[in-house]
Write a protein that holds these residues in place. Sequence first.
Motif, short mmCIF file in Angstrom:
data_model
loop_
_atom_site.label_atom_id
_atom_site.label_comp_id
_atom_site.label_asym_id
_atom_site.label_seq_id
_atom_site.Cartn_x
_atom_site.Cartn_y
_atom_site.Cartn_z
N GLU A 150 0.84 -1.19 0.00
CA GLU A 150 0.00 0.00 0.00
C GLU A 150 0.88 1.24 0.00
N VAL A 151 0.47 2.25 -0.74
CA VAL A 151 1.17 3.54 -0.80
C VAL A 151 0.18 4.63 -0.41
N TYR A 152 0.58 5.45 0.59
CA TYR A 152 -0.28 6.52 1.11
C TYR A 152 0.35 7.88 0.83
N LEU A 168 -3.02 5.93 -2.18
CA LEU A 168 -2.71 6.12 -3.59
C LEU A 168 -2.84 4.83 -4.38
N GLY A 169 -2.56 3.69 -3.75
CA GLY A 169 -2.65 2.44 -4.47
C GLY A 169 -2.41 1.25 -3.58
N ARG A 170 -3.07 0.13 -3.92
CA ARG A 170 -2.86 -1.15 -3.24
C ARG A 170 -2.72 -2.21 -4.32
N PHE A 178 4.85 -2.09 -13.09
CA PHE A 178 5.61 -1.42 -12.04
C PHE A 178 5.17 0.05 -11.98
N PRO A 179 4.35 0.42 -10.97
CA PRO A 179 3.78 1.77 -10.94
C PRO A 179 4.77 2.80 -10.38
N THR A 180 4.46 4.07 -10.64
CA THR A 180 5.18 5.21 -10.08
C THR A 180 4.16 6.12 -9.40
N TYR A 181 4.49 6.59 -8.19
CA TYR A 181 3.61 7.48 -7.44
C TYR A 181 4.36 8.75 -7.09
N VAL A 182 3.64 9.88 -7.09
CA VAL A 182 4.20 11.17 -6.69
C VAL A 182 3.31 11.75 -5.59
N LEU A 209 4.88 3.90 2.75
CA LEU A 209 4.82 2.62 2.04
C LEU A 209 4.61 1.51 3.07
N ARG A 210 3.59 0.68 2.85
CA ARG A 210 3.30 -0.42 3.77
C ARG A 210 3.37 -1.74 3.01
#
Length: 394
Positions: A59-61, A71-73, A79-83, A91-92
């Motif tokens: 998980e990304v918060y 932001l995503g699970r 392979f995602p990218t998050y900003v 990051l969990r």
Amino acid sequence: CGGSVSNSSGMLQSPNYPGSYPNNVDCVWEIQVENNFRVTLTFRDIAMQSSTCQHDYIEVYDGPLHSSPLLGRFCSGSFPTYVSSSNMMTLRFHSDSRNSFRGFQAHYSSIPTDHNTTILCLPDYMHVVVRKDYLQSQGYSAERVTLNDNRCRPIVTSQEVVFNIPYDGCGTTREESNDTINYSNTIKVTSSGFIIKRKKNIHLHVGCKMLRKMWQQVMYAAEDTVDVNEYQFGRYDMNITFYDSSAFLRQVRSSPYYIDLNQNLYLQACLHSSDPNLKVVVDTCVASPDPHDFNTLAYDIVRNGCPRDPSYATYYSPYSHFARFKFNAFEFISRHPSVYLKCQVKVCRLGDFHCSQGCRTRPKRDTGSAEEKVDVVVGPLQLREGGAQSRSTS
């Protein structure tokens, strides 16, 4: 696994990567870069139990874990990218008791924001900077910039308009909710027309929002004139100091602090903040011979406000920003020469009995009270030569 990460860039990966990750782990990484920067996180490898992502997942918060949008699970796929929208991202990684795989590897870095206004939440005030070339591009001069309280004037330099806005003055307002304490003010840029005007006024709403584990800074613009939505995160300025007696007059400045077995140790936690409506409470103190490991060989002195050591006691403090307590000195077995303390101190709002009360049982994750928890490590403590005999100081 997990922990706080503060470098401008780095690599994160599941435990044992590229080997199989262990079962039943829950790792949380808090990535916090410089103020007015954002976090970009790119995954380079993902190999986990797929399907519905109910067993093992990432998980990304967009900020702290318990108070930010998800932001995503995911557990497989591209392979995602998050900003992030702020200088913080969480990051969990979670795995259950079933199959294990290679896990993940991700790279993070910091990128500067491109706004013309910046904000920092400091212990005593909000530091807000507005660029003069931005004002000029909107058709305004620095002389037209004021606060809610126009008696509080900015510092105008050749390139910037700088406001240092106190939390308890200059028109700053304070609001409370179940889990936050909010400070806010408004920077106004007004048109010079007296009868007619052809330009909209600009209102920059600036604020600091106190959450459970950090200060969250918020900025946005009203009236559809400027589109600014800025979040920054900081931490409380807290320290814990040893004193030589229960009078709490003379600090112990030597390090290491050499003591005798069973000697009374007096400590004071101090919050540096200009808000008079806050109260400091010692929640948990754990001792360890290793300043980097408070799990392997650890001893609870107080836990969730409940004394675990019979010598632990609290003292009256004349100021709500101070919390005073004591316990008797000890040493760890197996010839560990030093003792370190890691204390978790709560910052509550005055009058919040739920937050400031002492020993109580509660769920593992309690988010129902407006409190900030701050971890402080102090030490080392070492036995004085020839100090094995029992001694007590009143």
